[in-house]
Each structure stands twice: as structure tokens, then as C-alpha cells.
Design a protein around this motif. Structure first.
Motif, PDB file in Angstrom:
ATOM      1  N   SER A 159     -17.106  13.426  11.568  1.00 36.49           N
ATOM      2  CA  SER A 159     -16.733  13.118  10.186  1.00 36.49           C
ATOM      3  C   SER A 159     -15.844  14.244   9.665  1.00 36.49           C
ATOM      4  CB  SER A 159     -17.963  12.952   9.307  1.00 36.49           C
ATOM      5  OG  SER A 159     -18.722  14.150   9.288  1.00 36.49           O
ATOM      6  N   THR A 160     -14.957  13.893   8.765  1.00 39.77           N
ATOM      7  CA  THR A 160     -14.037  14.878   8.222  1.00 39.77           C
ATOM      8  C   THR A 160     -14.083  14.851   6.698  1.00 39.77           C
ATOM      9  OG1 THR A 160     -12.180  13.328   8.250  1.00 39.77           O
ATOM     10  CG2 THR A 160     -12.466  14.727  10.186  1.00 39.77           C
ATOM     11  N   ALA A 161     -13.718  15.985   6.135  1.00 37.60           N
ATOM     12  CA  ALA A 161     -13.586  16.101   4.687  1.00 37.60           C
ATOM     13  C   ALA A 161     -12.326  16.913   4.428  1.00 37.60           C
ATOM     14  CB  ALA A 161     -14.790  16.799   4.083  1.00 37.60           C
TER      15      ALA A 161
ATOM     16  N   ASP B  56       1.152  23.532  -2.681  1.00 36.52           N
ATOM     17  CA  ASP B  56       1.934  23.827  -3.875  1.00 36.52           C
ATOM     18  C   ASP B  56       1.584  22.794  -4.954  1.00 36.52           C
ATOM     19  OD1 ASP B  56       3.291  25.975  -2.740  1.00 36.52           O
ATOM     20  OD2 ASP B  56       4.877  24.680  -1.946  1.00 36.52           O
ATOM     21  N   PRO B  57       1.680  23.182  -6.217  1.00 40.40           N
ATOM     22  CA  PRO B  57       1.330  22.244  -7.291  1.00 40.40           C
ATOM     23  C   PRO B  57       2.143  20.949  -7.261  1.00 40.40           C
ATOM     24  CG  PRO B  57       1.495  24.464  -8.165  1.00 40.40           C
ATOM     25  CD  PRO B  57       1.982  24.521  -6.739  1.00 40.40           C
ATOM     26  N   ASP B  58       3.371  21.000  -6.740  1.00 38.53           N
ATOM     27  CA  ASP B  58       4.196  19.796  -6.715  1.00 38.53           C
ATOM     28  C   ASP B  58       4.080  19.016  -5.390  1.00 38.53           C
ATOM     29  OD1 ASP B  58       5.450  21.793  -5.269  1.00 38.53           O
ATOM     30  OD2 ASP B  58       7.469  21.150  -5.826  1.00 38.53           O
ATOM     31  N   ALA B  59       3.133  19.374  -4.544  1.00 36.48           N
ATOM     32  CA  ALA B  59       2.962  18.688  -3.258  1.00 36.48           C
ATOM     33  C   ALA B  59       2.494  17.247  -3.483  1.00 36.48           C
ATOM     34  CB  ALA B  59       1.949  19.432  -2.403  1.00 36.48           C
ATOM     35  N   ASP B  60       2.879  16.376  -2.574  1.00 42.34           N
ATOM     36  CA  ASP B  60       2.496  14.968  -2.635  1.00 42.34           C
ATOM     37  C   ASP B  60       1.094  14.806  -2.035  1.00 42.34           C
ATOM     38  OD1 ASP B  60       2.216  12.231  -2.534  1.00 42.34           O
ATOM     39  OD2 ASP B  60       4.195  11.873  -1.633  1.00 42.34           O
ATOM     40  N   ARG B  61       0.094  14.889  -2.874  1.00 47.99           N
ATOM     41  CA  ARG B  61      -1.297  14.843  -2.408  1.00 47.99           C
ATOM     42  C   ARG B  61      -1.684  13.473  -1.868  1.00 47.99           C
ATOM     43  NH1 ARG B  61      -4.567  19.424  -4.896  1.00 47.99           N
ATOM     44  NH2 ARG B  61      -2.915  20.872  -5.471  1.00 47.99           N
ATOM     45  N   GLU B  62      -1.064  12.420  -2.356  1.00 47.32           N
ATOM     46  CA  GLU B  62      -1.327  11.086  -1.811  1.00 47.32           C
ATOM     47  C   GLU B  62      -0.856  11.001  -0.366  1.00 47.32           C
ATOM     48  OE1 GLU B  62       0.194   8.026  -4.331  1.00 47.32           O
ATOM     49  OE2 GLU B  62      -0.943   8.723  -6.070  1.00 47.32           O
ATOM     50  N   LYS B  63       0.248  11.640  -0.059  1.00 44.70           N
ATOM     51  CA  LYS B  63       0.753  11.652   1.309  1.00 44.70           C
ATOM     52  C   LYS B  63      -0.221  12.401   2.224  1.00 44.70           C
ATOM     53  CE  LYS B  63       5.152  12.059   2.057  1.00 44.70           C
ATOM     54  NZ  LYS B  63       6.517  12.606   2.171  1.00 44.70           N
ATOM     55  N   VAL B  64      -0.763  13.500   1.737  1.00 42.39           N
ATOM     56  CA  VAL B  64      -1.738  14.258   2.522  1.00 42.39           C
ATOM     57  C   VAL B  64      -2.964  13.384   2.791  1.00 42.39           C
ATOM     58  CG1 VAL B  64      -3.260  16.269   2.533  1.00 42.39           C
ATOM     59  CG2 VAL B  64      -0.931  16.485   1.651  1.00 42.39           C
ATOM     60  N   ASP B  65      -3.424  12.645   1.801  1.00 43.56           N
ATOM     61  CA  ASP B  65      -4.556  11.732   1.991  1.00 43.56           C
ATOM     62  C   ASP B  65      -4.249  10.685   3.068  1.00 43.56           C
ATOM     63  OD1 ASP B  65      -6.480  12.762   0.232  1.00 43.56           O
ATOM     64  OD2 ASP B  65      -5.605  11.691  -1.478  1.00 43.56           O
ATOM     65  N   ARG B  66      -3.048  10.138   3.045  1.00 43.10           N
ATOM     66  CA  ARG B  66      -2.667   9.126   4.045  1.00 43.10           C
ATOM     67  C   ARG B  66      -2.650   9.719   5.452  1.00 43.10           C
ATOM     68  NH1 ARG B  66       1.168   7.875   0.110  1.00 43.10           N
ATOM     69  NH2 ARG B  66       2.865   8.702   1.394  1.00 43.10           N
ATOM     70  N   VAL B  67      -2.148  10.937   5.579  1.00 40.13           N
ATOM     71  CA  VAL B  67      -2.129  11.600   6.889  1.00 40.13           C
ATOM     72  C   VAL B  67      -3.548  11.806   7.392  1.00 40.13           C
ATOM     73  CG1 VAL B  67      -1.571  13.763   8.067  1.00 40.13           C
ATOM     74  CG2 VAL B  67       0.107  12.700   6.555  1.00 40.13           C
ATOM     75  N   MET B  68      -4.433  12.213   6.515  1.00 42.88           N
ATOM     76  CA  MET B  68      -5.819  12.432   6.935  1.00 42.88           C
ATOM     77  C   MET B  68      -6.499  11.137   7.383  1.00 42.88           C
ATOM     78  SD  MET B  68      -6.602  15.572   7.029  1.00 42.88           S
ATOM     79  CE  MET B  68      -8.362  15.375   7.209  1.00 42.88           C
TER      80      MET B  68
ATOM     81  N   VAL C 208      -5.111   8.683   9.094  1.00 48.61           N
ATOM     82  CA  VAL C 208      -4.679   8.322  10.446  1.00 48.61           C
ATOM     83  C   VAL C 208      -4.889   9.454  11.450  1.00 48.61           C
ATOM     84  CG1 VAL C 208      -2.995   6.640   9.643  1.00 48.61           C
ATOM     85  CG2 VAL C 208      -2.263   8.971  10.117  1.00 48.61           C
ATOM     86  N   HIS C 209      -5.222  10.630  10.979  1.00 54.77           N
ATOM     87  CA  HIS C 209      -5.383  11.786  11.864  1.00 54.77           C
ATOM     88  C   HIS C 209      -6.352  11.557  13.027  1.00 54.77           C
ATOM     89  CE1 HIS C 209      -5.983  15.841  13.319  1.00 54.77           C
ATOM     90  NE2 HIS C 209      -7.250  15.764  12.982  1.00 54.77           N
ATOM     91  N   PRO C 210      -7.551  11.044  12.805  1.00 55.37           N
ATOM     92  CA  PRO C 210      -8.485  10.919  13.935  1.00 55.37           C
ATOM     93  C   PRO C 210      -7.937  10.106  15.113  1.00 55.37           C
ATOM     94  CG  PRO C 210      -9.645  10.585  11.875  1.00 55.37           C
ATOM     95  CD  PRO C 210      -8.172  10.643  11.552  1.00 55.37           C
ATOM     96  N   GLU C 211      -7.290   8.995  14.832  1.00 51.51           N
ATOM     97  CA  GLU C 211      -6.795   8.165  15.929  1.00 51.51           C
ATOM     98  C   GLU C 211      -5.653   8.826  16.692  1.00 51.51           C
ATOM     99  OE1 GLU C 211      -3.863   5.117  13.589  1.00 51.51           O
ATOM    100  OE2 GLU C 211      -6.016   4.917  13.326  1.00 51.51           O
ATOM    101  N   ARG C 212      -5.028   9.836  16.119  1.00 60.90           N
ATOM    102  CA  ARG C 212      -3.936  10.567  16.778  1.00 60.90           C
ATOM    103  C   ARG C 212      -4.408  11.881  17.412  1.00 60.90           C
ATOM    104  NH1 ARG C 212       1.057   7.708  16.303  1.00 60.90           N
ATOM    105  NH2 ARG C 212       0.601   6.142  14.739  1.00 60.90           N
ATOM    106  N   CYS C 213      -5.634  12.278  17.156  1.00 59.41           N
ATOM    107  CA  CYS C 213      -6.160  13.556  17.630  1.00 59.41           C
ATOM    108  C   CYS C 213      -6.777  13.392  19.022  1.00 59.41           C
ATOM    109  CB  CYS C 213      -7.207  14.074  16.653  1.00 59.41           C
ATOM    110  SG  CYS C 213      -8.016  15.582  17.206  1.00 59.41           S
TER     111      CYS C 213
END
Length: 56
Positions: free
Chosen positions: A48-50, A16-28, A30-35
């Protein structure tokens, strides 16, 4: 014989246009170490991820 040396994963998220994109970046970040899949194959296979964020 097929030998995998590297895998590239591209995540395409419709946000959504009002989504917190910085939060999504932060999740990405830390994602590998939790996957569990990543943790099972790394470092034997380079992963590698994009991330592509598009408006929903």
C-alpha cells in the motif's frame, strides 16, 4: 522465520506552491503497475502507498 505479508510505502514530496498537484496524484495512481519491484512481489505481498505533499 521472517515472512513479509504487507509493505507500506509513504512518499513525501516537497513541491513548489505552483506545482500541479492533480498531476502528481495521477502519477501515483499508475505508479504501482509501472514499478518493477511492485510487480515482482504483488500479489504475494500486499503493498500500500500513501502520498504526502508538502510545500517546498
Amino acid at each position: 522465520m521472517l515472512v513479509l505479508k504487507r509493505i507500506r510505502v509513504t512518499y513525501r514530496l516537497a513541491l513548489d506552491p505552483d506545482a500541479d498537484r492533480e498531476k502528481v496524484d495521477r502519477v501515483m495512481q499508475v505508479h504501482p503497475e509501472r514499478c518493477p519491484v511492485y510487480r515482482s512481489i504483488h500479489p504475494q505481498i500486499e503493498v500500500s502507498t500513501a502520498l504526502e505533499m508538502v510545500d517546498a
